[in-house]
Design a protein around this motif. Structure first.
Motif, short mmCIF file in Angstrom:
data_model
loop_
_atom_site.label_atom_id
_atom_site.label_comp_id
_atom_site.label_asym_id
_atom_site.label_seq_id
_atom_site.Cartn_x
_atom_site.Cartn_y
_atom_site.Cartn_z
N CYS A 1 -0.90 -4.15 3.31
CA CYS A 1 -0.23 -3.18 4.18
C CYS A 1 0.61 -3.94 5.19
N ASP B 1 -9.28 0.36 -9.72
CA ASP B 1 -9.73 1.14 -8.57
C ASP B 1 -10.52 2.37 -9.01
N LEU C 1 0.83 -1.19 0.00
CA LEU C 1 0.00 0.00 0.00
C LEU C 1 0.88 1.26 0.00
N GLY C 2 0.56 2.19 -0.88
CA GLY C 2 1.28 3.46 -0.94
C GLY C 2 2.52 3.45 -1.80
N TYR D 1 -1.80 2.77 -5.21
CA TYR D 1 -3.08 2.38 -4.65
C TYR D 1 -3.22 2.95 -3.23
N SER D 2 -4.43 3.43 -2.93
CA SER D 2 -4.67 4.08 -1.63
C SER D 2 -5.39 3.16 -0.64
N LYS D 3 -5.85 2.00 -1.10
CA LYS D 3 -6.55 1.07 -0.21
C LYS D 3 -6.05 -0.35 -0.46
#
Length: 502
Positions: A485, A436, A410-411, A456-458
Protein backbone atom coordinates in the motif's frame (compact mmCIF):
# COMPACT_ATOMS: atom_id res chain seq x y z
CA UNK A 1 3.23 -11.44 -31.43
CA UNK A 2 5.26 -14.64 -31.21
CA UNK A 3 8.97 -13.97 -31.68
CA UNK A 4 11.78 -16.54 -31.48
CA UNK A 5 12.49 -17.17 -27.80
CA UNK A 6 16.02 -15.79 -28.02
CA UNK A 7 14.64 -12.33 -28.95
CA UNK A 8 14.58 -9.84 -26.06
CA UNK A 9 13.16 -6.69 -27.68
CA UNK A 10 13.43 -3.21 -26.23
CA UNK A 11 11.96 -1.37 -29.25
CA UNK A 12 9.75 -2.23 -32.23
CA UNK A 13 8.99 -0.39 -35.48
CA UNK A 14 6.39 -1.57 -38.03
CA UNK A 15 7.99 -1.29 -41.48
CA UNK A 16 5.36 -2.74 -43.82
CA UNK A 17 1.99 -4.49 -43.88
CA UNK A 18 1.90 -5.22 -47.63
CA UNK A 19 0.42 -8.50 -48.90
CA UNK A 20 -1.21 -9.15 -45.50
CA UNK A 21 2.24 -9.76 -44.07
CA UNK A 22 3.94 -7.69 -41.36
CA UNK A 23 7.58 -6.67 -41.57
CA UNK A 24 8.82 -5.43 -38.18
CA UNK A 25 12.16 -3.95 -37.14
CA UNK A 26 12.97 -5.05 -33.60
CA UNK A 27 15.86 -3.80 -31.51
CA UNK A 28 17.25 -6.42 -29.16
CA UNK A 29 18.54 -5.65 -25.68
CA UNK A 30 22.19 -5.49 -26.83
CA UNK A 31 21.63 -3.35 -29.95
CA UNK A 32 22.04 0.44 -30.09
CA UNK A 33 22.44 1.50 -33.75
CA UNK A 34 20.89 -1.50 -35.47
CA UNK A 35 17.69 -3.54 -35.62
CA UNK A 36 16.75 -7.08 -36.67
CA UNK A 37 14.08 -7.49 -39.34
CA UNK A 38 11.32 -10.04 -38.77
CA UNK A 39 8.52 -11.15 -41.10
CA UNK A 40 5.18 -12.65 -40.11
CA UNK A 41 2.84 -15.17 -41.69
CA UNK A 42 -0.67 -14.26 -42.89
CA UNK A 43 -2.09 -13.65 -39.40
CA UNK A 44 0.70 -11.33 -38.31
CA UNK A 45 1.24 -13.54 -35.27
CA UNK A 46 4.33 -15.75 -35.77
CA UNK A 47 7.50 -13.87 -36.75
CA UNK A 48 10.73 -15.25 -38.15
CA UNK A 49 14.09 -13.55 -38.62
CA UNK A 50 14.50 -11.84 -42.01
CA UNK A 51 17.84 -10.00 -41.62
CA UNK A 52 20.08 -9.22 -38.65
CA UNK A 53 21.83 -5.97 -37.68
CA UNK A 54 20.14 -3.59 -40.13
CA UNK A 55 21.54 -0.06 -39.80
CA UNK A 56 19.32 2.48 -38.04
CA UNK A 57 19.60 6.19 -37.34
CA UNK A 58 17.62 8.99 -35.75
CA UNK A 59 15.25 10.83 -38.07
CA UNK A 60 13.23 14.04 -37.78
CA UNK A 61 11.09 14.43 -34.65
CA UNK A 62 12.97 11.56 -32.97
CA UNK A 63 11.71 9.01 -35.52
CA UNK A 64 13.80 5.90 -36.07
CA UNK A 65 15.08 5.45 -39.65
CA UNK A 66 15.71 1.88 -40.82
CA UNK A 67 17.99 1.31 -43.83
CA UNK A 68 15.52 -0.81 -45.80
CA UNK A 69 14.33 0.18 -49.29
CA UNK A 70 11.64 -1.60 -51.32
CA UNK A 71 12.13 -1.22 -55.07
CA UNK A 72 9.03 0.39 -56.58
CA UNK A 73 6.89 -1.72 -58.88
CA UNK A 74 8.72 -5.02 -58.24
CA UNK A 75 7.46 -7.12 -55.34
CA UNK A 76 9.96 -8.99 -53.25
CA UNK A 77 13.02 -6.87 -54.14
CA UNK A 78 14.54 -5.00 -51.18
CA UNK A 79 17.83 -3.22 -50.50
CA UNK A 80 19.19 -3.00 -46.97
CA UNK A 81 22.31 -1.82 -45.15
CA UNK A 82 23.66 -4.29 -42.63
CA UNK A 83 26.40 -4.06 -40.00
CA UNK A 84 29.11 -6.67 -40.55
CA UNK A 85 32.02 -6.48 -38.11
CA UNK A 86 31.40 -2.73 -37.61
CA UNK A 87 31.29 -2.12 -41.37
CA UNK A 88 28.13 -1.01 -43.21
CA UNK A 89 27.46 -3.08 -46.34
CA UNK A 90 24.53 -3.05 -48.79
CA UNK A 91 22.63 -6.25 -49.52
CA UNK A 92 19.81 -7.07 -51.94
CA UNK A 93 17.09 -9.73 -51.88
CA UNK A 94 14.80 -10.89 -54.69
CA UNK A 95 12.59 -13.18 -52.59
CA UNK A 96 11.40 -10.87 -49.81
CA UNK A 97 14.26 -11.53 -47.42
CA UNK A 98 14.80 -15.28 -47.71
CA UNK A 99 18.21 -14.85 -49.38
CA UNK A 100 20.47 -11.78 -49.40
CA UNK A 101 23.67 -11.02 -51.32
CA UNK A 102 26.07 -8.09 -51.67
CA UNK A 103 25.57 -5.70 -54.56
CA UNK A 104 27.91 -6.32 -57.49
CA UNK A 105 30.36 -3.50 -58.13
CA UNK A 106 30.29 -1.81 -61.57
CA UNK A 107 32.63 -3.26 -64.18
CA UNK A 108 34.13 0.17 -64.93
CA UNK A 109 34.36 3.55 -63.26
CA UNK A 110 33.10 6.85 -64.62
CA UNK A 111 36.17 7.24 -66.88
CA UNK A 112 35.70 3.77 -68.34
CA UNK A 113 38.58 2.20 -66.42
CA UNK A 114 38.06 -1.37 -65.24
CA UNK A 115 37.29 -1.79 -61.57
CA UNK A 116 39.35 -4.66 -60.23
CA UNK A 117 37.84 -5.91 -57.01
CA UNK A 118 36.28 -8.99 -55.55
CA UNK A 119 33.44 -9.46 -53.10
CA UNK A 120 33.15 -9.09 -50.18
CA UNK A 121 36.20 -6.81 -50.05
CA UNK A 122 35.01 -4.61 -52.91
CA UNK A 123 31.35 -4.25 -53.76
CA UNK A 124 28.77 -1.49 -54.23
CA UNK A 125 27.26 0.11 -51.14
CA UNK A 126 24.41 2.63 -51.25
CA UNK A 127 23.05 5.35 -49.00
CA UNK A 128 19.46 4.34 -48.28
CA UNK A 129 18.50 7.16 -45.92
CA UNK A 130 15.12 8.76 -46.45
CA UNK A 131 15.45 12.51 -46.76
CA UNK A 132 14.54 14.59 -43.72
CA UNK A 133 13.49 17.27 -46.22
CA UNK A 134 9.88 16.54 -47.28
CA UNK A 135 10.61 18.19 -50.66
CA UNK A 136 13.49 15.88 -51.64
CA UNK A 137 13.48 12.16 -52.35
CA UNK A 138 16.75 11.45 -50.61
CA UNK A 139 19.61 9.25 -51.72
CA UNK A 140 17.73 6.59 -53.70
CA UNK A 141 14.83 6.69 -56.18
CA UNK A 142 12.79 4.12 -58.11
CA UNK A 143 9.42 4.55 -59.83
CA UNK A 144 6.59 2.28 -60.93
CA UNK A 145 6.70 3.98 -64.35
CA UNK A 146 10.35 2.95 -64.89
CA UNK A 147 10.49 -0.74 -63.86
CA UNK A 148 13.93 -2.02 -62.97
CA UNK A 149 15.54 1.44 -62.89
CA UNK A 150 17.09 2.52 -59.60
CA UNK A 151 19.22 5.63 -59.08
CA UNK A 152 21.19 5.93 -55.84
CA UNK A 153 24.24 7.55 -54.30
CA UNK A 154 26.98 5.34 -52.90
CA UNK A 155 30.55 4.11 -53.08
CA UNK A 156 32.52 1.12 -54.37
CA UNK A 157 34.73 -0.52 -51.76
CA UNK A 158 34.70 -2.77 -48.70
CA UNK A 159 32.06 -0.69 -46.86
CA UNK A 160 29.72 2.30 -47.07
CA UNK A 161 31.39 5.64 -46.30
CA UNK A 162 30.47 9.31 -46.80
CA UNK A 163 33.56 10.24 -48.84
CA UNK A 164 34.05 10.03 -52.62
CA UNK A 165 30.33 9.48 -53.15
CA UNK A 166 29.03 8.98 -56.71
CA UNK A 167 25.67 8.50 -58.40
CA UNK A 168 24.99 4.94 -59.62
CA UNK A 169 22.20 3.56 -61.77
CA UNK A 170 20.85 0.11 -62.55
CA UNK A 171 18.43 -0.76 -65.36
CA UNK A 172 17.87 -4.39 -64.34
CA UNK A 173 16.64 -4.08 -60.74
CA UNK A 174 20.04 -4.25 -59.07
CA UNK A 175 21.85 -7.01 -60.98
CA UNK A 176 24.35 -4.69 -62.70
CA UNK A 177 25.26 -1.10 -61.89
CA UNK A 178 27.17 1.71 -63.55
CA UNK A 179 28.63 4.92 -62.22
CA UNK A 180 27.09 7.93 -63.95
CA UNK A 181 28.18 10.98 -61.94
CA UNK A 182 30.89 11.73 -59.41
CA UNK A 183 28.83 14.15 -57.37
CA UNK A 184 27.09 13.89 -54.01
CA UNK A 185 23.60 15.09 -54.95
CA UNK A 186 20.14 14.40 -53.63
CA UNK A 187 17.82 12.89 -56.20
CA UNK A 188 14.68 14.67 -57.36
CA UNK A 189 11.19 13.30 -57.76
CA UNK A 190 11.52 12.67 -61.51
CA UNK A 191 13.23 9.47 -62.56
CA UNK A 192 15.11 11.05 -65.49
CA UNK A 193 16.39 14.08 -63.57
CA UNK A 194 18.09 14.96 -60.35
CA UNK A 195 18.77 18.18 -58.50
CA UNK A 196 22.09 18.91 -56.81
CA UNK A 197 21.50 20.36 -53.37
CA UNK A 198 25.14 20.23 -52.37
CA UNK A 199 26.39 22.25 -49.34
CA UNK A 200 27.80 24.83 -51.75
CA UNK A 201 26.05 26.81 -54.50
CA UNK A 202 26.23 25.22 -57.95
CA UNK A 203 25.87 26.98 -61.31
CA UNK A 204 24.22 23.94 -62.94
CA UNK A 205 21.98 22.34 -60.30
CA UNK A 206 19.75 20.51 -62.80
CA UNK A 207 20.83 17.32 -64.64
CA UNK A 208 18.77 15.57 -67.30
CA UNK A 209 19.32 12.21 -69.02
CA UNK A 210 17.39 10.36 -71.73
CA UNK A 211 19.50 7.18 -71.83
CA UNK A 212 19.30 5.92 -68.25
CA UNK A 213 22.34 7.84 -67.08
CA UNK A 214 24.69 7.32 -70.05
CA UNK A 215 24.77 11.02 -70.87
CA UNK A 216 23.69 13.99 -68.80
CA UNK A 217 22.79 17.53 -69.85
CA UNK A 218 23.46 20.34 -67.37
CA UNK A 219 21.05 23.22 -66.98
CA UNK A 220 21.17 26.49 -65.10
CA UNK A 221 18.15 28.71 -64.55
CA UNK A 222 19.52 31.56 -62.47
CA UNK A 223 22.20 34.16 -63.21
CA UNK A 224 24.07 33.27 -60.00
CA UNK A 225 24.93 29.87 -58.47
CA UNK A 226 22.09 28.58 -56.29
CA UNK A 227 21.81 26.65 -53.05
CA UNK A 228 18.99 24.18 -53.71
CA UNK A 229 16.75 23.59 -50.69
CA UNK A 230 14.16 21.30 -52.22
CA UNK A 231 11.81 20.39 -55.04
CA UNK A 232 8.04 20.66 -55.28
CA UNK A 233 6.56 18.19 -57.77
CA UNK A 234 3.16 18.54 -59.39
CA UNK A 235 0.63 15.80 -58.49
CA UNK A 236 1.05 12.68 -60.60
CA UNK A 237 4.15 10.72 -61.44
CA UNK A 238 4.18 11.66 -65.13
CA UNK A 239 3.50 15.42 -64.87
CA UNK A 240 6.68 17.03 -66.17
CA UNK A 241 6.49 20.20 -64.11
CA UNK A 242 8.54 20.92 -61.01
CA UNK A 243 9.30 23.90 -58.81
CA UNK A 244 12.78 24.31 -57.37
CA UNK A 245 13.31 26.55 -54.37
CA UNK A 246 16.63 27.71 -52.94
CA UNK A 247 18.71 30.77 -52.08
CA UNK A 248 21.80 32.59 -53.35
CA UNK A 249 23.36 32.92 -49.89
CA UNK A 250 22.56 31.86 -46.36
CA UNK A 251 21.04 35.28 -45.61
CA UNK A 252 19.11 35.64 -48.87
CA UNK A 253 15.40 35.04 -49.33
CA UNK A 254 14.10 31.97 -51.10
CA UNK A 255 14.05 31.94 -54.88
CA UNK A 256 11.38 29.83 -56.63
CA UNK A 257 11.87 28.57 -60.18
CA UNK A 258 9.16 26.68 -62.05
CA UNK A 259 10.44 24.29 -64.74
CA UNK A 260 8.22 22.85 -67.46
CA UNK A 261 9.87 19.90 -69.23
CA UNK A 262 7.09 19.51 -71.80
CA UNK A 263 8.74 21.81 -74.32
CA UNK A 264 11.67 19.42 -74.84
CA UNK A 265 9.40 16.55 -75.90
CA UNK A 266 8.22 16.60 -79.49
CA UNK A 267 5.71 13.72 -79.39
CA UNK A 268 3.84 11.24 -77.27
CA UNK A 269 5.24 7.76 -76.73
CA UNK A 270 3.93 4.93 -78.90
CA UNK A 271 4.11 1.15 -78.66
CA UNK A 272 7.29 1.15 -80.76
CA UNK A 273 9.03 3.15 -78.04
CA UNK A 274 8.75 0.35 -75.50
CA UNK A 275 10.87 -2.77 -75.03
CA UNK A 276 10.09 -5.95 -73.09
CA UNK A 277 12.33 -6.53 -70.10
CA UNK A 278 12.42 -9.66 -67.93
CA UNK A 279 13.17 -9.51 -64.23
CA UNK A 280 15.94 -11.86 -63.09
CA UNK A 281 18.39 -12.49 -60.28
CA UNK A 282 21.82 -13.08 -61.82
CA UNK A 283 20.19 -15.07 -64.61
CA UNK A 284 17.58 -16.84 -62.49
CA UNK A 285 14.25 -15.80 -64.03
CA UNK A 286 11.86 -17.39 -61.51
CA UNK A 287 11.41 -14.63 -58.93
CA UNK A 288 8.83 -15.17 -56.18
CA UNK A 289 7.45 -18.14 -58.12
CA UNK A 290 6.91 -16.22 -61.37
CA UNK A 291 8.61 -15.22 -64.59
CA UNK A 292 7.82 -11.54 -64.86
CA UNK A 293 8.02 -9.32 -67.92
CA UNK A 294 7.71 -5.53 -68.00
CA UNK A 295 7.21 -2.98 -70.76
CA UNK A 296 9.52 -0.01 -70.32
CA UNK A 297 10.79 2.85 -72.47
CA UNK A 298 13.81 2.24 -74.66
CA UNK A 299 16.99 4.13 -73.82
CA UNK A 300 17.50 7.36 -75.81
CA UNK A 301 13.79 7.66 -76.59
CA UNK A 302 12.69 11.28 -76.18
CA UNK A 303 8.92 11.15 -75.86
CA UNK A 304 6.35 11.94 -73.19
CA UNK A 305 4.11 9.22 -71.81
CA UNK A 306 0.42 10.02 -71.83
CA UNK A 307 -1.19 10.24 -68.43
CA UNK A 308 -3.47 7.27 -69.11
CA UNK A 309 -0.79 5.11 -70.74
CA UNK A 310 -0.40 1.80 -68.91
CA UNK A 311 2.94 0.05 -68.62
CA UNK A 312 1.86 -3.57 -68.94
CA UNK A 313 3.21 -6.46 -66.91
CA UNK A 314 3.06 -10.15 -67.80
CA UNK A 315 3.88 -13.20 -65.72
CA UNK A 316 4.10 -16.97 -65.97
CA UNK A 317 4.08 -19.20 -62.91
CA UNK A 318 7.09 -21.39 -62.08
CA UNK A 319 7.28 -24.83 -60.53
CA UNK A 320 7.92 -24.68 -56.78
CA UNK A 321 11.38 -25.48 -55.48
CA UNK A 322 12.94 -25.34 -52.03
CA UNK A 323 14.12 -21.80 -52.83
CA UNK A 324 10.49 -20.60 -52.80
CA UNK A 325 10.07 -21.46 -49.12
CA UNK A 326 11.40 -19.80 -45.99
CA UNK A 327 11.78 -21.49 -42.61
CA UNK A 328 8.60 -21.59 -40.54
CA UNK A 329 8.31 -20.33 -36.98
CA UNK A 330 10.58 -22.30 -34.69
CA UNK A 331 12.81 -23.58 -37.48
CA UNK A 332 16.23 -22.36 -38.65
CA UNK A 333 18.08 -22.81 -41.94
CA UNK A 334 20.97 -25.25 -41.88
CA UNK A 335 24.21 -25.29 -43.88
CA UNK A 336 22.66 -27.56 -46.52
CA UNK A 337 19.69 -25.18 -46.94
CA UNK A 338 17.15 -27.32 -45.08
CA UNK A 339 14.99 -26.08 -42.20
CA UNK A 340 15.41 -27.85 -38.84
CA UNK A 341 13.88 -27.12 -35.39
CA UNK A 342 15.68 -24.41 -33.39
CA UNK A 343 17.12 -25.32 -29.99
CA UNK A 344 14.25 -23.58 -28.17
CA UNK A 345 11.38 -24.99 -30.23
CA UNK A 346 9.33 -28.11 -29.47
CA UNK A 347 7.79 -29.34 -32.78
CA UNK A 348 5.36 -31.62 -30.94
CA UNK A 349 3.56 -28.62 -29.42
CA UNK A 350 0.17 -28.25 -31.13
CA UNK A 351 -2.07 -25.24 -31.66
CA UNK A 352 -4.45 -24.09 -28.85
CA UNK A 353 -7.45 -25.10 -30.98
CA UNK A 354 -6.28 -28.69 -31.37
CA UNK A 355 -8.63 -31.18 -29.68
CA UNK A 356 -7.89 -34.85 -29.15
CA UNK A 357 -9.48 -36.82 -31.97
CA UNK A 358 -9.53 -33.88 -34.38
CA UNK A 359 -6.95 -32.98 -37.02
CA UNK A 360 -4.64 -29.98 -37.43
CA UNK A 361 -2.20 -28.59 -40.00
CA UNK A 362 1.27 -29.56 -38.87
CA UNK A 363 4.20 -27.62 -40.31
CA UNK A 364 6.93 -29.30 -42.32
CA UNK A 365 9.34 -26.60 -41.18
CA UNK A 366 8.74 -24.45 -44.26
CA UNK A 367 6.33 -21.70 -45.24
CA UNK A 368 5.78 -19.97 -48.57
CA UNK A 369 5.88 -16.19 -48.78
CA UNK A 370 2.35 -14.87 -49.27
CA UNK A 371 3.21 -13.12 -52.55
CA UNK A 372 5.02 -16.17 -53.97
CA UNK A 373 2.97 -17.67 -56.83
CA UNK A 374 4.83 -20.92 -57.57
CA UNK A 375 2.82 -24.07 -58.37
CA UNK A 376 3.41 -27.78 -58.90
CA UNK A 377 3.86 -31.06 -57.06
CA UNK A 378 6.70 -29.76 -54.89
CA UNK A 379 4.24 -27.36 -53.24
CA UNK A 380 2.70 -30.29 -51.32
CA UNK A 381 6.15 -31.45 -50.19
CA UNK A 382 6.76 -28.26 -48.22
CA UNK A 383 3.19 -27.30 -47.30
CA UNK A 384 1.66 -28.07 -43.86
CA UNK A 385 0.20 -31.55 -43.54
CA UNK A 386 -3.13 -32.61 -42.10
CA UNK A 387 -2.48 -34.75 -39.00
CA UNK A 388 -4.44 -36.04 -36.03
CA UNK A 389 -4.24 -34.06 -32.81
CA UNK A 390 -1.99 -35.95 -30.40
CA UNK A 391 -2.99 -36.71 -26.83
CA UNK A 392 -0.45 -35.11 -24.48
CA UNK A 393 -0.12 -34.35 -20.82
CA UNK A 394 0.28 -30.65 -19.95
CA UNK A 395 3.91 -29.53 -20.02
CA UNK A 396 5.70 -26.18 -19.98
CA UNK A 397 3.10 -24.21 -17.97
CA UNK A 398 4.11 -20.58 -17.37
CA UNK A 399 2.60 -17.87 -15.14
CA UNK A 400 3.36 -14.12 -15.31
CA UNK A 401 1.83 -10.80 -14.42
CA UNK A 402 0.99 -8.56 -17.37
CA UNK A 403 3.33 -5.88 -15.99
CA UNK A 404 6.20 -8.36 -15.77
CA UNK A 405 6.77 -7.57 -12.06
CA UNK A 406 6.06 -9.40 -8.80
CA UNK A 407 4.82 -6.27 -6.99
CA UNK A 408 1.27 -4.89 -7.00
CA UNK A 409 -0.59 -2.05 -5.29
CA UNK A 410 -3.42 -2.77 -2.88
CA UNK A 411 -6.82 -2.35 -4.54
CA UNK A 412 -5.47 -2.40 -8.11
CA UNK A 413 -6.39 -4.89 -10.82
CA UNK A 414 -3.65 -7.49 -11.23
CA UNK A 415 -3.68 -9.40 -14.52
CA UNK A 416 -2.12 -12.86 -14.59
CA UNK A 417 -1.08 -14.44 -17.90
CA UNK A 418 -1.00 -18.22 -18.32
CA UNK A 419 0.81 -20.07 -21.14
CA UNK A 420 1.12 -23.78 -21.88
CA UNK A 421 3.64 -25.18 -24.39
CA UNK A 422 2.31 -28.76 -24.69
CA UNK A 423 -0.95 -30.54 -23.95
CA UNK A 424 -3.21 -27.79 -25.21
CA UNK A 425 -6.77 -28.77 -26.08
CA UNK A 426 -10.41 -28.57 -25.12
CA UNK A 427 -9.94 -31.37 -22.55
CA UNK A 428 -7.21 -29.48 -20.66
CA UNK A 429 -8.52 -27.42 -17.74
CA UNK A 430 -6.67 -24.65 -15.91
CA UNK A 431 -7.07 -23.52 -12.30
CA UNK A 432 -5.58 -20.26 -11.01
CA UNK A 433 -5.25 -19.98 -7.21
CA UNK A 434 -4.65 -16.34 -6.15
CA UNK A 435 -3.30 -17.33 -2.73
CA UNK A 436 -5.90 -15.37 -0.73
CA UNK A 437 -8.47 -18.14 -0.51
CA UNK A 438 -9.81 -17.40 -4.00
CA UNK A 439 -9.39 -19.69 -7.01
CA UNK A 440 -10.98 -19.89 -10.43
CA UNK A 441 -11.05 -22.70 -13.01
CA UNK A 442 -11.37 -22.64 -16.80
CA UNK A 443 -12.36 -25.54 -19.04
CA UNK A 444 -10.02 -24.45 -21.85
CA UNK A 445 -6.85 -22.35 -21.59
CA UNK A 446 -7.61 -20.63 -24.91
CA UNK A 447 -10.50 -18.83 -23.17
CA UNK A 448 -8.07 -16.81 -21.01
CA UNK A 449 -5.70 -15.54 -23.71
CA UNK A 450 -6.29 -11.99 -22.41
CA UNK A 451 -5.35 -12.97 -18.85
CA UNK A 452 -7.10 -13.38 -15.50
CA UNK A 453 -7.78 -10.29 -13.37
CA UNK A 454 -7.88 -10.19 -9.57
CA UNK A 455 -8.01 -7.50 -6.85
CA UNK A 456 -6.34 -8.06 -3.47
CA UNK A 457 -7.95 -6.53 -0.36
CA UNK A 458 -5.02 -6.91 2.05
CA UNK A 459 -1.31 -6.25 1.91
CA UNK A 460 1.02 -9.22 2.10
CA UNK A 461 2.98 -11.76 0.10
CA UNK A 462 0.75 -14.21 -1.76
CA UNK A 463 1.61 -17.58 -3.30
CA UNK A 464 -0.14 -17.58 -6.67
CA UNK A 465 -0.32 -20.87 -8.58
CA UNK A 466 -1.66 -22.18 -11.87
CA UNK A 467 -2.44 -25.84 -12.54
CA UNK A 468 -3.19 -27.38 -15.95
CA UNK A 469 -4.56 -30.93 -16.09
CA UNK A 470 -6.17 -33.47 -18.40
CA UNK A 471 -6.67 -37.23 -18.32
CA UNK A 472 -2.96 -37.84 -19.11
CA UNK A 473 -1.41 -35.73 -16.37
CA UNK A 474 -0.92 -32.24 -14.96
CA UNK A 475 1.59 -29.39 -14.60
CA UNK A 476 1.83 -26.69 -11.92
CA UNK A 477 3.69 -23.38 -11.63
CA UNK A 478 4.02 -20.92 -8.69
CA UNK A 479 4.95 -17.25 -8.26
CA UNK A 480 5.03 -14.99 -5.18
CA UNK A 481 3.31 -11.61 -5.40
CA UNK A 482 4.01 -8.77 -2.96
CA UNK A 483 0.93 -6.58 -2.48
CA UNK A 484 1.75 -3.25 -0.83
CA UNK A 485 0.00 0.00 0.00
CA UNK A 486 1.54 3.29 -1.10
CA UNK A 487 -0.02 5.33 1.72
CA UNK A 488 0.35 2.74 4.54
CA UNK A 489 3.89 3.81 5.51
CA UNK A 490 2.90 7.48 5.64
CA UNK A 491 -0.09 6.68 7.92
CA UNK A 492 2.09 4.64 10.28
CA UNK A 493 4.68 7.45 10.53
CA UNK A 494 1.93 9.98 11.24
CA UNK A 495 0.44 7.85 14.04
CA UNK A 496 3.88 7.24 15.54
CA UNK A 497 4.68 10.97 15.53
CA UNK A 498 1.31 11.83 17.07
CA UNK A 499 1.80 9.27 19.85
CA UNK A 500 5.25 10.66 20.70
CA UNK A 501 3.88 14.22 20.93
CA UNK A 502 1.19 13.12 23.36
Amino acid sequence: MKLPKYALPKDLQIISTDDNQVVAAIQDWHQNDSYNLYMSESRGLFFMLMLEDVVSSGGPEDNVMIDLYEVAGIKGVFLSNKLVENQVKTYITYNKGRDWRLLQAPATDLQGNKVYCEQPYCSLHLHLHVSENPYASGNIVSKDSAPGVIIASGVVGPELINNNVSIFITSDAGNTWKEVLFENCKLSSLILTFICDAPHPTPHPLRLSFDEGGNWDKYSFTSSPLYVDGVLGEPGEDILIMTIFGHFSHRAEWQLVKIDFRSIFQRRCGSEDYVTWQLHNQGEVCIMGMKRFFQKLRANVQCVKAGDQFISQMSDSCLCTEADFECDYGFERQVDGSCAPAFWFVPSATSPDCTTGDTFLNTTGYRKALSNKCTGASLAKYSPRQEKCPSQAPKGLQLFTSEGTLVATLGSNVTFLVFLEEGLGSMTSVTVDFGDGTAISYVNISSIDDGVKHIYSKVGIYQVSATASNNLGSDRVILYLHVSCKCCRAVQEFLSLKKSNL
